[in-house]
Enzyme design. Sequence first.
Site, PDB file in Angstrom:
ATOM      1  N   LYS A   1       0.864  -1.176   0.000  1.00  0.00           N
ATOM      2  CA  LYS A   1       0.000   0.000   0.000  1.00  0.00           C
ATOM      3  C   LYS A   1       0.903   1.230   0.000  1.00  0.00           C
ATOM      4  CE  LYS A   1      -4.446   1.226   0.360  1.00  0.00           C
ATOM      5  NZ  LYS A   1      -5.151   0.883   1.604  1.00  0.00           N
ATOM      6  N   HIS A   2       0.718   2.103  -0.971  1.00  0.00           N
ATOM      7  CA  HIS A   2       1.515   3.330  -1.088  1.00  0.00           C
ATOM      8  C   HIS A   2       3.014   3.015  -1.091  1.00  0.00           C
ATOM      9  CE1 HIS A   2      -1.926   6.195   0.314  1.00  0.00           C
ATOM     10  NE2 HIS A   2      -2.330   5.250  -0.527  1.00  0.00           N
TER      11      HIS A   2
ATOM     12  N   HIS B   1      14.789   5.809   0.104  1.00  0.00           N
ATOM     13  CA  HIS B   1      14.165   7.129   0.257  1.00  0.00           C
ATOM     14  C   HIS B   1      13.117   7.390  -0.812  1.00  0.00           C
ATOM     15  CE1 HIS B   1      17.928   8.598   2.625  1.00  0.00           C
ATOM     16  NE2 HIS B   1      17.043   8.001   3.402  1.00  0.00           N
TER      17      HIS B   1
ATOM     18  N   ASN C   1      12.928   5.761   7.613  1.00  0.00           N
ATOM     19  CA  ASN C   1      13.545   4.746   8.445  1.00  0.00           C
ATOM     20  C   ASN C   1      12.619   3.535   8.548  1.00  0.00           C
ATOM     21  OD1 ASN C   1      15.964   6.127   9.231  1.00  0.00           O
ATOM     22  ND2 ASN C   1      14.698   7.431  10.547  1.00  0.00           N
TER      23      ASN C   1
END
Length: 529
Positions: free
Chosen positions: A280-281, A529, A423
């Site tokens: 999800k996302h 990232h 993180n």
Amino acid sequence: MTDLHPIRRALLSVSDKTGLIELATALSNRGVELLSTGGSAKAMRDAGLAVKDVSEVTGFPEMMDGRVKTLHPKVHGGLLALRDNDDHVAAMDEHGIGAIDLLVVNLYPFEATVAAGGDYETCIENIDIGGPAMIRAASKNHGFVNVVVDVEDYDALLAELDANDGQTTFAFRQKLAQTAYARTAAYDAAVSNWMAKALEEKAPRRRAFAGEIKQTLRYGENSHQEATFYTDGSGRAGVATATQLQGKELSYNNINDTDAAFELVAEFDPAVSPAVAIIKHANPCGVAVGATLVEAYQKAFDCDRTSAFGGIVALNQPLDAETATKIVEIFTEVVIAPGASEEAKEIFAAKKNLRLLLTDGLPNVREPITAYKQVAGGVLVQDKDVGYVSKEDLKVVTKVAPSDAQLDDLLFAWKVAKHVKSNAIVYVKGGATVGVGAGQMSRLDSANVAAAKAQRMADELGMSESPAKGSAVASDAFFPFADGLLEAAAAGGTCVIQPGGSMRDEEVIKAADEAGLAMVFTGMRHFRH
């Protein structure tokens, strides 16, 4: 320069003969004189068409194994001459140069040769020279000349001629020229990038990027953003090369999330065990292995049932009927798998909006490929993270060493953490995630989020305690302080895998020993990232 220009003379020289005879026949029926070279000329003659060899036009035979045949003023002059320039017309008359109104060229199959694993010399021989030169010449002179480089444009050309009594409009020629320049740019990009790789040149002075359109998307991440999906020609198994069997058109976010899901599930060898990842996302909300695919799905789903709603499901084995039946119990956006049984397809067919994507296999997650990220005014280029550690690579740094079962869960958690936004903190028990903390600004926060998700899993399933109790914990980068580690221990973690390398490693190891944790260092981090 007038808008409409007729096609009276055409040069057709193609590597891919698809549609050639049909196009040449249609042109010939319109009274267009046909010029050609080598195999293209032979194919048209064999079909009964009248064709003039370029060598007859230039007065020079094809030579040097066909390397030199169209590089001649009588070809390039015919493509480049401005029909409304008296000096150009006079030069054509003086030197016997006939105008060429249409150029149809597709290039030597360089990209296909590379993809097939051709050796250096074979790849070099499949670099087209005359084709790109003619394409660029014809494209520059699009005020008068039509240039077609894709088989897909043959019908559009004939439709244009039908609509304009054998003529083409300036706007049509402009569009053809843009397509042609993009093709030569992509071709040169493929050659230069292949050569950089062959030379093991990690940072060439100039780097070219190219793609071929696969889909114009309804919008991007948000409805006010325009977006398009391009393939890179690599053939890597995944969303770009998958066949969509059913469901609505993929959106930008669907494509991004499906890619994330499939790359993650490919970390798990299908010959060892079935695996399922629910995304999800772009972050995993549940990942698991099991004795069967349906068991793996149920374990992955149980990790975060709330987030799984409307998610993306990726499988490392072909979809079967039992798993399909479970998946359709809730709303799912996309399912991607290396195959599907006929029974599974029938089950999915009842869910018209559910997208089913099938691939020819799994991506090779150890294959070194290049990753790009655009920033303002530039592009960041790096190797894709294909880092991998085995049990033999781990360094036990605590007084207590992990058991074999713990090591299995630690390595499982490590694979998942690699695909979680940093993180990242991941709790795993029994070959399944039970809590995932993603994208927080501190590692302590990620540990808290993962623990909270584990507790919610307990509440949803009616468990007597958090499944984080007795779990293995992965951190994608080192713990800069002991607080994040102690938070994981408080949640119930009993063993930890992390890269190590912090200036406070000794402090963190001491805290682990005092908490009775087993901890291993990988010597490798997985920032995402």
